[in-house]
Design a protein around this motif. Structure first.
Motif, PDB file in Angstrom:
ATOM      1  N   ILE A 121      49.980 132.437 -26.998  1.00 47.31           N
ATOM      2  CA  ILE A 121      51.289 132.448 -27.650  1.00 47.31           C
ATOM      3  C   ILE A 121      51.862 131.030 -27.720  1.00 47.31           C
ATOM      4  N   GLY A 122      52.651 130.804 -28.736  1.00 47.55           N
ATOM      5  CA  GLY A 122      53.339 129.523 -28.907  1.00 47.55           C
ATOM      6  C   GLY A 122      54.815 129.776 -29.117  1.00 47.55           C
ATOM      7  N   GLN A 123      55.621 129.013 -28.430  1.00 48.77           N
ATOM      8  CA  GLN A 123      57.083 129.178 -28.484  1.00 48.77           C
ATOM      9  C   GLN A 123      57.664 127.911 -29.096  1.00 48.77           C
ATOM     10  N   VAL A 124      58.323 128.034 -30.248  1.00 45.24           N
ATOM     11  CA  VAL A 124      58.720 126.860 -31.026  1.00 45.24           C
ATOM     12  C   VAL A 124      60.174 126.968 -31.466  1.00 45.24           C
ATOM     13  N   GLY A 139      46.073 129.741 -37.604  1.00 47.23           N
ATOM     14  CA  GLY A 139      45.967 131.192 -37.610  1.00 47.23           C
ATOM     15  C   GLY A 139      46.931 131.910 -36.676  1.00 47.23           C
ATOM     16  N   PHE A 140      47.917 131.199 -36.141  1.00 50.73           N
ATOM     17  CA  PHE A 140      48.955 131.892 -35.369  1.00 50.73           C
ATOM     18  C   PHE A 140      49.871 132.609 -36.354  1.00 50.73           C
ATOM     19  N   ARG A 141      50.356 133.789 -35.960  1.00 49.57           N
ATOM     20  CA  ARG A 141      51.306 134.484 -36.826  1.00 49.57           C
ATOM     21  C   ARG A 141      52.604 134.730 -36.081  1.00 49.57           C
ATOM     22  N   LEU A 142      53.682 134.737 -36.858  1.00 49.28           N
ATOM     23  CA  LEU A 142      55.013 134.893 -36.266  1.00 49.28           C
ATOM     24  C   LEU A 142      55.182 136.319 -35.754  1.00 49.28           C
ATOM     25  N   GLU A 143      55.536 136.450 -34.476  1.00 48.63           N
ATOM     26  CA  GLU A 143      55.771 137.765 -33.891  1.00 48.63           C
ATOM     27  C   GLU A 143      57.251 138.122 -33.989  1.00 48.63           C
ATOM     28  N   GLU A 144      58.104 137.210 -33.547  1.00 50.62           N
ATOM     29  CA  GLU A 144      59.546 137.468 -33.618  1.00 50.62           C
ATOM     30  C   GLU A 144      60.311 136.165 -33.397  1.00 50.62           C
ATOM     31  N   SER A 153      69.242 121.068 -23.186  1.00 44.99           N
ATOM     32  CA  SER A 153      70.407 120.183 -23.157  1.00 44.99           C
ATOM     33  C   SER A 153      71.696 120.986 -23.019  1.00 44.99           C
ATOM     34  N   GLY A 154      71.654 122.026 -22.174  1.00 41.71           N
ATOM     35  CA  GLY A 154      72.858 122.799 -21.883  1.00 41.71           C
ATOM     36  C   GLY A 154      73.224 123.837 -22.924  1.00 41.71           C
ATOM     37  N   MET A 155      72.398 123.971 -23.982  1.00 38.79           N
ATOM     38  CA  MET A 155      72.720 124.935 -25.044  1.00 38.79           C
ATOM     39  C   MET A 155      71.647 126.010 -25.137  1.00 38.79           C
ATOM     40  N   ALA A 156      72.070 127.266 -25.366  1.00 38.82           N
ATOM     41  CA  ALA A 156      71.110 128.354 -25.578  1.00 38.82           C
ATOM     42  C   ALA A 156      70.549 128.241 -26.989  1.00 38.82           C
ATOM     43  N   ARG A 157      69.221 128.185 -27.096  1.00 36.99           N
ATOM     44  CA  ARG A 157      68.576 127.939 -28.396  1.00 36.99           C
ATOM     45  C   ARG A 157      67.646 129.096 -28.767  1.00 36.99           C
ATOM     46  N   ASP A 158      67.596 129.413 -30.066  1.00 41.66           N
ATOM     47  CA  ASP A 158      66.655 130.408 -30.574  1.00 41.66           C
ATOM     48  C   ASP A 158      65.242 129.835 -30.524  1.00 41.66           C
ATOM     49  N   VAL A 159      64.247 130.709 -30.365  1.00 40.85           N
ATOM     50  CA  VAL A 159      62.853 130.258 -30.492  1.00 40.85           C
ATOM     51  C   VAL A 159      62.069 131.245 -31.340  1.00 40.85           C
ATOM     52  N   LYS A 160      61.076 130.697 -32.041  1.00 42.41           N
ATOM     53  CA  LYS A 160      60.110 131.519 -32.764  1.00 42.41           C
ATOM     54  C   LYS A 160      58.908 131.731 -31.863  1.00 42.41           C
ATOM     55  N   LEU A 161      58.484 132.986 -31.727  1.00 48.31           N
ATOM     56  CA  LEU A 161      57.299 133.281 -30.925  1.00 48.31           C
ATOM     57  C   LEU A 161      56.115 133.539 -31.857  1.00 48.31           C
ATOM     58  N   TYR A 162      55.074 132.731 -31.702  1.00 45.26           N
ATOM     59  CA  TYR A 162      53.853 132.888 -32.501  1.00 45.26           C
ATOM     60  C   TYR A 162      52.734 133.397 -31.605  1.00 45.26           C
TER      61      TYR A 162
END
Ligand SMILES: CC(C)(COP(=O)(O)OP(=O)(O)OC[C@H]1O[C@@H](n2cnc3c(N)ncnc32)[C@H](O)[C@@H]1OP(=O)(O)O)[C@@H](O)C(=O)NCCC(=O)NCCS
Length: 168
Positions: A121-124, A139-144, A153-162
């Protein structure tokens, strides 16, 4: 230009320190210490030598005769031990020359084989378009997309999970 992955050795310590202090951290985890000291390098190289081939695959990335980056697939813990998490970084002067794409291609083959993983898995961060492309081209595909998954840096950030499954 020839891209190769090498196992880490203690002789790489100066290059490791210099790379970790110079790398662009915009999209990297806050877990990477800064400044990156000799103590950090000694601990990390010891951890890598002890665990390589069992709990993960850690490699330096070389462009011809120059160490230009770092890449790893680390085995997840406990009930997710059949899954590995990929991470990578390349020094800015070497971006956009295909090195990231080739390094990910090579380490996925090694990790699937040596760690007997079912999935990598890759978290981006969504803004990290170069990293998204590197994964997609391998060939990684987006899961969610997970909302507010990581503190940076003190902020909650969204990530794409591949994810990339081992079909062999
Ligand atoms: C992400 C990273 C490894 C990409 O490595 P790279 O060697 O530049 O990647 P490649 O040369 O293989 O390029 C892959 C794609 O990204 C694109 N790209 C590269 N640098 C880019 C940039 N700065 N901005 C936008 N796109 C970029 C390339 O054009 C290519 O896309 P294409 O095939 O559609 O043309 C590198 O930018 C890096 O180390 N960044 C800092 C650390 C980091 O973000 N690590 C990943 C955390 S998830």
């Amino acid at each position: 230009m020839t891209i190769t992955l090498h196992t880490w050795s203690t002789s790489d310590k100066p290059a490791l320190m210099s790379m970790c202090n110079a790398v662009d951290r915009t999209f990297l985890s806050d877990r990477l210490p800064y400044p990156y000291t000799e103590v950090d390098a000694d601990w990390w190289l010891g951890m890598v030598v002890e665990n390589d081939g069992k709990e993960g695959i850690w490699r330096s990335i070389w462009a011809d005769s120059e160490l230009v980056g770092s890449i790893s697939v680390e085995r997840n813990s406990d009930e997710q031990r059949n899954v590995g998490s990929i991470g990578y970084m390349i020094l800015t002067p070497f971006w956009a020359q295909g090195i990231g794409t080739e390094a990910v291609r090579q380490i996925c083959g090694i990790a699937f084989q040596e760690l007997a993983l079912d999935r990598i898995i890759g978290q981006v961060f969504p803004e990290n378009v170069a990293s998204v492309r590197v994964l997609e081209k391998n060939g990684f595909r987006l899961e969610e997309t997970v909302v507010e998954k990581v503190i940076k840096s003190g902020m909650a950030r969204d990530v794409k999970l591949y994810r990339k499954d081992n079909f062999f």
